[in-house]
Design a protein around this motif. Sequence first.
Motif, PDB file in Angstrom:
ATOM      1  N   MET A   1       0.905  -1.219  -0.097  1.00  0.00           N
ATOM      2  CA  MET A   1      -0.154   0.164  -0.049  1.00  0.00           C
ATOM      3  C   MET A   1       0.733   1.246  -0.039  1.00  0.00           C
ATOM      4  O   MET A   1       0.364   2.214  -0.666  1.00  0.00           O
ATOM      5  N   PRO A   2       2.127   1.344   0.783  1.00  0.00           N
ATOM      6  CA  PRO A   2       2.870   2.643   0.683  1.00  0.00           C
ATOM      7  C   PRO A   2       3.240   3.024  -0.884  1.00  0.00           C
ATOM      8  O   PRO A   2       3.604   4.074  -0.883  1.00  0.00           O
ATOM      9  N   TYR A   3       3.406   2.045  -1.516  1.00  0.00           N
ATOM     10  CA  TYR A   3       3.712   2.141  -2.941  1.00  0.00           C
ATOM     11  C   TYR A   3       2.684   3.011  -3.851  1.00  0.00           C
ATOM     12  O   TYR A   3       3.194   3.508  -5.094  1.00  0.00           O
ATOM     13  N   ILE A   4       1.471   3.050  -3.418  1.00  0.00           N
ATOM     14  CA  ILE A   4       0.257   3.722  -4.294  1.00  0.00           C
ATOM     15  C   ILE A   4       0.824   5.209  -4.738  1.00  0.00           C
ATOM     16  O   ILE A   4       0.648   5.549  -5.718  1.00  0.00           O
ATOM     17  N   PHE A   5       1.407   5.915  -3.657  1.00  0.00           N
ATOM     18  CA  PHE A   5       1.614   7.337  -4.107  1.00  0.00           C
ATOM     19  C   PHE A   5       2.733   7.429  -4.929  1.00  0.00           C
ATOM     20  O   PHE A   5       2.670   8.244  -5.980  1.00  0.00           O
ATOM     21  N   LEU A   6       3.672   6.632  -5.081  1.00  0.00           N
ATOM     22  CA  LEU A   6       4.887   6.415  -5.910  1.00  0.00           C
ATOM     23  C   LEU A   6       4.171   6.090  -7.395  1.00  0.00           C
ATOM     24  O   LEU A   6       4.543   6.679  -8.323  1.00  0.00           O
ATOM     25  N   ILE A   7       3.414   4.975  -7.369  1.00  0.00           N
ATOM     26  CA  ILE A   7       2.712   4.543  -8.625  1.00  0.00           C
ATOM     27  C   ILE A   7       1.980   5.899  -9.300  1.00  0.00           C
ATOM     28  O   ILE A   7       1.979   6.127 -10.428  1.00  0.00           O
ATOM     29  N   LEU A   8       1.128   6.504  -8.352  1.00  0.00           N
ATOM     30  CA  LEU A   8       0.510   7.652  -8.775  1.00  0.00           C
ATOM     31  C   LEU A   8       1.203   8.679  -9.410  1.00  0.00           C
ATOM     32  O   LEU A   8       0.829   9.552 -10.372  1.00  0.00           O
ATOM     33  N   THR A   9       2.556   9.115  -8.676  1.00  0.00           N
ATOM     34  CA  THR A   9       3.116  10.148  -9.114  1.00  0.00           C
ATOM     35  C   THR A   9       3.660   9.809 -10.639  1.00  0.00           C
ATOM     36  O   THR A   9       3.903  10.357 -11.219  1.00  0.00           O
ATOM     37  N   LEU A  10       4.515   8.445 -10.775  1.00  0.00           N
ATOM     38  CA  LEU A  10       4.812   8.022 -12.030  1.00  0.00           C
ATOM     39  C   LEU A  10       3.823   8.134 -13.245  1.00  0.00           C
ATOM     40  O   LEU A  10       4.046   8.676 -14.101  1.00  0.00           O
ATOM     41  N   LEU A  11       2.494   7.797 -12.593  1.00  0.00           N
ATOM     42  CA  LEU A  11       1.597   7.534 -13.920  1.00  0.00           C
ATOM     43  C   LEU A  11       1.240   9.037 -14.239  1.00  0.00           C
ATOM     44  O   LEU A  11       1.156   9.579 -15.356  1.00  0.00           O
ATOM     45  N   SER A  12       1.141   9.981 -13.222  1.00  0.00           N
ATOM     46  CA  SER A  12       0.720  11.487 -13.487  1.00  0.00           C
ATOM     47  C   SER A  12       2.046  12.117 -14.308  1.00  0.00           C
ATOM     48  O   SER A  12       1.678  12.823 -15.176  1.00  0.00           O
ATOM     49  N   THR A  13       3.177  11.872 -13.935  1.00  0.00           N
ATOM     50  CA  THR A  13       4.097  12.512 -14.607  1.00  0.00           C
ATOM     51  C   THR A  13       4.257  11.802 -16.175  1.00  0.00           C
ATOM     52  O   THR A  13       4.445  12.823 -17.060  1.00  0.00           O
ATOM     53  N   PHE A  14       3.999  10.630 -16.279  1.00  0.00           N
ATOM     54  CA  PHE A  14       4.080  10.060 -17.674  1.00  0.00           C
ATOM     55  C   PHE A  14       2.788  10.940 -18.443  1.00  0.00           C
ATOM     56  O   PHE A  14       3.010  10.871 -19.627  1.00  0.00           O
ATOM     57  N   SER A  15       1.801  10.920 -17.874  1.00  0.00           N
ATOM     58  CA  SER A  15       0.721  11.547 -18.538  1.00  0.00           C
ATOM     59  C   SER A  15       0.832  12.791 -18.982  1.00  0.00           C
ATOM     60  O   SER A  15       0.392  13.239 -20.077  1.00  0.00           O
ATOM     61  N   ILE A  16       1.410  13.780 -18.090  1.00  0.00           N
ATOM     62  CA  ILE A  16       1.620  14.891 -18.322  1.00  0.00           C
ATOM     63  C   ILE A  16       2.722  15.085 -19.505  1.00  0.00           C
ATOM     64  O   ILE A  16       2.443  15.807 -20.388  1.00  0.00           O
ATOM     65  N   ALA A  17       3.853  14.325 -19.507  1.00  0.00           N
ATOM     66  CA  ALA A  17       4.570  14.079 -20.716  1.00  0.00           C
ATOM     67  C   ALA A  17       3.837  13.756 -21.864  1.00  0.00           C
ATOM     68  O   ALA A  17       4.297  14.577 -22.885  1.00  0.00           O
ATOM     69  N   VAL A  18       3.071  13.101 -22.020  1.00  0.00           N
ATOM     70  CA  VAL A  18       2.281  12.686 -23.181  1.00  0.00           C
ATOM     71  C   VAL A  18       1.311  13.661 -23.615  1.00  0.00           C
ATOM     72  O   VAL A  18       1.336  13.986 -24.881  1.00  0.00           O
ATOM     73  N   LEU A  19       0.543  14.256 -22.783  1.00  0.00           N
ATOM     74  CA  LEU A  19      -0.366  15.152 -23.216  1.00  0.00           C
ATOM     75  C   LEU A  19       0.260  16.459 -23.560  1.00  0.00           C
ATOM     76  O   LEU A  19       0.042  17.169 -24.572  1.00  0.00           O
ATOM     77  N   LEU A  20       1.767  16.816 -23.113  1.00  0.00           N
ATOM     78  CA  LEU A  20       2.439  17.987 -23.721  1.00  0.00           C
ATOM     79  C   LEU A  20       2.983  17.686 -25.240  1.00  0.00           C
ATOM     80  O   LEU A  20       2.862  18.588 -26.016  1.00  0.00           O
ATOM     81  N   ARG A  21       3.176  16.390 -25.206  1.00  0.00           N
ATOM     82  CA  ARG A  21       3.549  16.095 -26.739  1.00  0.00           C
ATOM     83  C   ARG A  21       2.482  16.020 -27.476  1.00  0.00           C
ATOM     84  O   ARG A  21       2.584  16.553 -28.782  1.00  0.00           O
ATOM     85  N   ILE A  22       1.262  15.619 -27.246  1.00  0.00           N
ATOM     86  CA  ILE A  22       0.180  15.593 -28.026  1.00  0.00           C
ATOM     87  C   ILE A  22      -0.387  17.005 -28.245  1.00  0.00           C
ATOM     88  O   ILE A  22      -0.730  17.221 -29.527  1.00  0.00           O
ATOM     89  N   PHE A  23      -0.458  17.823 -27.300  1.00  0.00           N
ATOM     90  CA  PHE A  23      -0.765  19.404 -27.694  1.00  0.00           C
ATOM     91  C   PHE A  23       0.231  20.124 -28.568  1.00  0.00           C
ATOM     92  O   PHE A  23      -0.090  21.111 -29.017  1.00  0.00           O
ATOM     93  N   GLU A  24       1.603  19.578 -28.327  1.00  0.00           N
ATOM     94  CA  GLU A  24       2.673  20.148 -29.228  1.00  0.00           C
ATOM     95  C   GLU A  24       2.259  20.038 -30.594  1.00  0.00           C
ATOM     96  O   GLU A  24       2.504  20.948 -31.474  1.00  0.00           O
ATOM     97  N   HIS A  25       1.740  18.995 -30.867  1.00  0.00           N
ATOM     98  CA  HIS A  25       1.525  18.503 -32.477  1.00  0.00           C
ATOM     99  C   HIS A  25       0.244  19.311 -32.861  1.00  0.00           C
ATOM    100  O   HIS A  25       0.108  19.775 -33.973  1.00  0.00           O
ATOM    101  N   GLY A  26      -0.733  19.634 -31.850  1.00  0.00           N
ATOM    102  CA  GLY A  26      -1.903  20.456 -32.170  1.00  0.00           C
ATOM    103  C   GLY A  26      -1.616  21.973 -32.099  1.00  0.00           C
ATOM    104  O   GLY A  26      -2.636  22.791 -32.088  1.00  0.00           O
ATOM    105  N   LYS A  27      -0.263  22.436 -32.020  1.00  0.00           N
ATOM    106  CA  LYS A  27       0.243  23.779 -31.801  1.00  0.00           C
ATOM    107  C   LYS A  27      -0.679  24.385 -30.643  1.00  0.00           C
ATOM    108  O   LYS A  27      -0.773  25.691 -30.362  1.00  0.00           O
ATOM    109  N   GLY A  28      -0.737  23.652 -29.484  1.00  0.00           N
ATOM    110  CA  GLY A  28      -1.447  24.071 -28.259  1.00  0.00           C
ATOM    111  C   GLY A  28      -0.212  24.901 -27.493  1.00  0.00           C
ATOM    112  O   GLY A  28       1.091  24.724 -27.439  1.00  0.00           O
ATOM    113  N   ASN A  29      -0.639  25.896 -26.647  1.00  0.00           N
ATOM    114  CA  ASN A  29      -0.053  26.782 -25.917  1.00  0.00           C
ATOM    115  C   ASN A  29       0.665  25.799 -24.510  1.00  0.00           C
ATOM    116  O   ASN A  29      -0.041  25.589 -23.678  1.00  0.00           O
ATOM    117  N   ARG A  30       1.879  25.511 -24.388  1.00  0.00           N
ATOM    118  CA  ARG A  30       2.445  24.578 -23.453  1.00  0.00           C
ATOM    119  C   ARG A  30       2.058  25.391 -21.952  1.00  0.00           C
ATOM    120  O   ARG A  30       1.730  24.722 -20.907  1.00  0.00           O
TER     121      ARG A  30
END
Length: 84
Positions: A1-30
């Motif tokens: 159970m103590p690793y849940i926050f580590l897993i959530l942090t990794l997932l959120s960081t990865f999802s932010i990187a993916v979203l930034l990359r997706i919005f970059e292709h759509g010419k979104g303002n980072r």
Amino acid sequence: MPYIFLILTLLSTFSIAVLLRIFEHGKGNRTVIIASNYIVALLLSFSLMEKTSSEPLVLISGAVLGILFFGGFVVYSQAIKMKG
């Protein structure tokens, strides 16, 4: 159970990187994307904040750290833009 926050942090960081990359292709303002992330985090933290933790030092420290994290995400988004 103590690793849940580590897993959530990794997932959120990865999802932010993916979203930034997706919005970059759509010419979104980072900067707008990152700022909206912090607005949501601010609203969520105020909704979960207990009444006893609203001391001025805690709020000032949180604001300073928020500014530093925002700057870190701007640098992070630039790195994603440069390196993919």
